[in-house]
Design a protein around this motif. Structure first.
Motif, PDB file in Angstrom:
ATOM      1  N   GLU A   1       0.811  -1.229   0.000  1.00  0.00           N
ATOM      2  CA  GLU A   1       0.000   0.000   0.000  1.00  0.00           C
ATOM      3  C   GLU A   1       0.844   1.279   0.000  1.00  0.00           C
ATOM      4  O   GLU A   1       0.291   2.389  -0.111  1.00  0.00           O
ATOM      5  N   ASP A   2       2.163   1.128   0.097  1.00  0.00           N
ATOM      6  CA  ASP A   2       3.048   2.298   0.078  1.00  0.00           C
ATOM      7  C   ASP A   2       3.951   2.317  -1.157  1.00  0.00           C
ATOM      8  O   ASP A   2       5.003   2.962  -1.169  1.00  0.00           O
ATOM      9  N   ILE A   3       3.539   1.624  -2.223  1.00  0.00           N
ATOM     10  CA  ILE A   3       4.282   1.620  -3.495  1.00  0.00           C
ATOM     11  C   ILE A   3       3.571   2.540  -4.481  1.00  0.00           C
ATOM     12  O   ILE A   3       2.358   2.418  -4.697  1.00  0.00           O
ATOM     13  N   TYR A   4       4.323   3.455  -5.082  1.00  0.00           N
ATOM     14  CA  TYR A   4       3.760   4.378  -6.078  1.00  0.00           C
ATOM     15  C   TYR A   4       4.674   4.397  -7.304  1.00  0.00           C
ATOM     16  O   TYR A   4       5.896   4.488  -7.169  1.00  0.00           O
ATOM     17  N   CYS A   5       4.047   4.316  -8.483  1.00  0.00           N
ATOM     18  CA  CYS A   5       4.821   4.229  -9.722  1.00  0.00           C
ATOM     19  C   CYS A   5       4.290   5.215 -10.754  1.00  0.00           C
ATOM     20  O   CYS A   5       3.088   5.502 -10.798  1.00  0.00           O
ATOM     21  N   VAL A   6       5.214   5.697 -11.603  1.00  0.00           N
ATOM     22  CA  VAL A   6       4.849   6.599 -12.695  1.00  0.00           C
ATOM     23  C   VAL A   6       5.683   6.250 -13.919  1.00  0.00           C
ATOM     24  O   VAL A   6       6.873   5.947 -13.811  1.00  0.00           O
ATOM     25  N   GLY A   7       5.053   6.289 -15.090  1.00  0.00           N
ATOM     26  CA  GLY A   7       5.774   6.035 -16.329  1.00  0.00           C
ATOM     27  C   GLY A   7       4.916   6.346 -17.532  1.00  0.00           C
ATOM     28  O   GLY A   7       3.687   6.426 -17.427  1.00  0.00           O
ATOM     29  N   ASN A   8       5.572   6.523 -18.665  1.00  0.00           N
ATOM     30  CA  ASN A   8       4.863   6.943 -19.876  1.00  0.00           C
ATOM     31  C   ASN A   8       4.769   5.871 -20.952  1.00  0.00           C
ATOM     32  O   ASN A   8       3.996   6.009 -21.897  1.00  0.00           O
ATOM     33  N   GLY A   9       5.573   4.794 -20.848  1.00  0.00           N
ATOM     34  CA  GLY A   9       5.668   3.823 -21.932  1.00  0.00           C
ATOM     35  C   GLY A   9       4.876   2.557 -21.670  1.00  0.00           C
ATOM     36  O   GLY A   9       4.488   2.262 -20.521  1.00  0.00           O
ATOM     37  N   LEU A  10       4.664   1.794 -22.731  1.00  0.00           N
ATOM     38  CA  LEU A  10       3.973   0.519 -22.577  1.00  0.00           C
ATOM     39  C   LEU A  10       4.739  -0.412 -21.647  1.00  0.00           C
ATOM     40  O   LEU A  10       4.141  -1.248 -20.963  1.00  0.00           O
ATOM     41  N   ASN A  11       6.059  -0.282 -21.617  1.00  0.00           N
ATOM     42  CA  ASN A  11       6.865  -1.093 -20.711  1.00  0.00           C
ATOM     43  C   ASN A  11       6.677  -0.719 -19.251  1.00  0.00           C
ATOM     44  O   ASN A  11       7.146  -1.429 -18.354  1.00  0.00           O
ATOM     45  N   ASP A  12       5.970   0.394 -18.995  1.00  0.00           N
ATOM     46  CA  ASP A  12       5.696   0.817 -17.615  1.00  0.00           C
ATOM     47  C   ASP A  12       4.388   0.254 -17.067  1.00  0.00           C
ATOM     48  O   ASP A  12       4.153   0.312 -15.853  1.00  0.00           O
ATOM     49  N   ILE A  13       3.537  -0.282 -17.930  1.00  0.00           N
ATOM     50  CA  ILE A  13       2.233  -0.763 -17.467  1.00  0.00           C
ATOM     51  C   ILE A  13       2.358  -1.828 -16.379  1.00  0.00           C
ATOM     52  O   ILE A  13       1.606  -1.792 -15.397  1.00  0.00           O
ATOM     53  N   PRO A  14       3.309  -2.790 -16.465  1.00  0.00           N
ATOM     54  CA  PRO A  14       3.411  -3.770 -15.369  1.00  0.00           C
ATOM     55  C   PRO A  14       3.688  -3.141 -14.009  1.00  0.00           C
ATOM     56  O   PRO A  14       3.209  -3.653 -12.995  1.00  0.00           O
ATOM     57  N   MET A  15       4.458  -2.041 -13.973  1.00  0.00           N
ATOM     58  CA  MET A  15       4.695  -1.446 -12.646  1.00  0.00           C
ATOM     59  C   MET A  15       3.519  -0.574 -12.208  1.00  0.00           C
ATOM     60  O   MET A  15       3.270  -0.434 -11.008  1.00  0.00           O
ATOM     61  N   LEU A  16       2.783   0.000 -13.144  1.00  0.00           N
ATOM     62  CA  LEU A  16       1.570   0.720 -12.745  1.00  0.00           C
ATOM     63  C   LEU A  16       0.577  -0.247 -12.100  1.00  0.00           C
ATOM     64  O   LEU A  16      -0.170   0.132 -11.188  1.00  0.00           O
ATOM     65  N   ALA A  17       0.578  -1.493 -12.571  1.00  0.00           N
ATOM     66  CA  ALA A  17      -0.357  -2.492 -12.045  1.00  0.00           C
ATOM     67  C   ALA A  17      -0.072  -2.870 -10.594  1.00  0.00           C
ATOM     68  O   ALA A  17      -0.981  -3.348  -9.896  1.00  0.00           O
ATOM     69  N   VAL A  18       1.157  -2.668 -10.112  1.00  0.00           N
ATOM     70  CA  VAL A  18       1.484  -3.022  -8.724  1.00  0.00           C
ATOM     71  C   VAL A  18       1.499  -1.796  -7.816  1.00  0.00           C
ATOM     72  O   VAL A  18       1.823  -1.901  -6.629  1.00  0.00           O
ATOM     73  N   SER A  19       1.128  -0.643  -8.349  1.00  0.00           N
ATOM     74  CA  SER A  19       1.166   0.612  -7.602  1.00  0.00           C
ATOM     75  C   SER A  19      -0.116   0.797  -6.793  1.00  0.00           C
ATOM     76  O   SER A  19      -1.222   0.527  -7.286  1.00  0.00           O
ATOM     77  N   ALA A  20       0.016   1.262  -5.556  1.00  0.00           N
ATOM     78  CA  ALA A  20      -1.166   1.547  -4.739  1.00  0.00           C
ATOM     79  C   ALA A  20      -2.020   2.638  -5.386  1.00  0.00           C
ATOM     80  O   ALA A  20      -3.254   2.605  -5.320  1.00  0.00           O
ATOM     81  N   LEU A  21      -1.360   3.607  -5.987  1.00  0.00           N
ATOM     82  CA  LEU A  21      -1.998   4.649  -6.794  1.00  0.00           C
ATOM     83  C   LEU A  21      -1.036   4.908  -7.935  1.00  0.00           C
ATOM     84  O   LEU A  21       0.121   5.258  -7.709  1.00  0.00           O
ATOM     85  N   SER A  22      -1.487   4.719  -9.163  1.00  0.00           N
ATOM     86  CA  SER A  22      -0.576   4.772 -10.306  1.00  0.00           C
ATOM     87  C   SER A  22      -0.731   6.083 -11.057  1.00  0.00           C
ATOM     88  O   SER A  22      -1.814   6.685 -11.099  1.00  0.00           O
ATOM     89  N   PHE A  23       0.373   6.501 -11.685  1.00  0.00           N
ATOM     90  CA  PHE A  23       0.440   7.805 -12.338  1.00  0.00           C
ATOM     91  C   PHE A  23       1.046   7.669 -13.732  1.00  0.00           C
ATOM     92  O   PHE A  23       1.928   6.845 -13.965  1.00  0.00           O
TER      93      PHE A  23
END
Length: 274
Positions: free
Chosen positions: A213-235
């Motif tokens: 619940e304390d993981i936050y991720c941000v990225g612009n590329g398709l390769n970033d989608i897997p880390m957005l999926a594990v983010s408590a709130l994704s950007f």
């Protein structure tokens, strides 16, 4: 103990933290300094390999205080201790498979990353532009002469449609062998199956004792989608692919408008209210 103690912020590098004019804004730097001063854990998760990201660490004096995720998640490296923490190489059959891809798509070239070297096959205008941006020199070689193992391969062509066809080919021929994703419309990145930014962010979080619940991720590329999926709130910054914006909980201003600073402002409000 600051308000961000135990909070992990993982950001993509190019076109997220690093702006389109290849700088990191002072506003981003000041916000990251505030985040770290309050106990925050600042991580960069990039498609770049060790050889070219080490250059950025030195040139930009990057303010990371965690291990760095490299090569789209195929490598995790601690620059503070100069220690490789995790690696997942492409399989030994990769050169044979890539030769087959290049035979099927004779207009496609690629970069292969082995230790501190970048080997190039059939370089094109995209290859030259990418190597220049990353301050790298590629060594032309026949595929069968390239040393292995490879940490990743980047297929390159100025026509995105051609790379989409190559991606479909790879995923059809070897569906359980590779993760294949775009880092930008002209760079198709190939890593070993299971080597992606999402799993690597989770590895870093476990390594540092961060709760999900304390993981936050941000990225612009398709390769970033897997880390957005594990983010408590994704950007995602406004300059992201449409699919990335759709996958994010919050769409920020673009990378040229200090999107990481805007994210940290979100977190400051979020953790002030806890």
């Amino acid at each position: 103990m600051g308000k961000f103690s135990g909070v992990l912020l993982a950001t993509d590098y190019d076109d997220t933290l690093y702006s389109s004019d290849c700088t990191i804004s002072q506003e981003n730097r000041q916000a990251i300094a505030r985040f770290v001063a309050e106990g925050g854990l600042f991580c960069i998760s990039t498609g770049r390999s060790y050889i070219n990201f080490a250059i950025q660490m030195e040139r930009e004096r990057l303010p990371v205080n965690t291990p760095v995720i490299l090569s789209n998640g195929a490598s995790i490296y601690d620059f503070a201790t100069e220690e490789s923490l995790w690696l997942k190489y492409l399989p030994v059959q990769a050169p044979v498979h890539l030769a087959q891809v290049c035979a099927a798509f004779p207009q496609v070239g690629f970069e292969a990353y082995h230790q501190d070297e970048v080997y190039i096959f059939r370089p094109n205008e995209v290859t030259q532009r990418h190597l220049t941006r990353c301050h790298l020199t590629g060594r032309p070689k026949a595929i069968e002469e390239m040393p292995v193992p490879w940490i990743k391969v980047i297929l390159q062509h100025p026509d995105t449609a051609v790379l989409h066809q190559a991606r479909t080919y790879l995923q059809t021929q070897w569906p359980e062998t590779y993760d294949v994703t775009f880092s930008n419309p002209y760079l198709l990145e190939v890593t070993a199956r299971g080597a992606n930014k999402g799993l690597s962010v989770l590895w870093v979080a476990r390594h540092l004792g961060v709760r999900p619940e304390d993981i936050y991720c941000v990225g612009n590329g398709l390769n970033d989608i897997p880390m957005l999926a594990v983010s408590a709130l994704s950007f995602a910054p406004a300059n992201s692919y449409p699919e990335v914006r759709a996958a994010a909980d919050v769409v920020l201003p673009s990378c040229d408008e200090s999107c990481v600073a805007r994210l940290i402002e979100h977190l400051e409000v979020r953790y002030d209210n806890r």
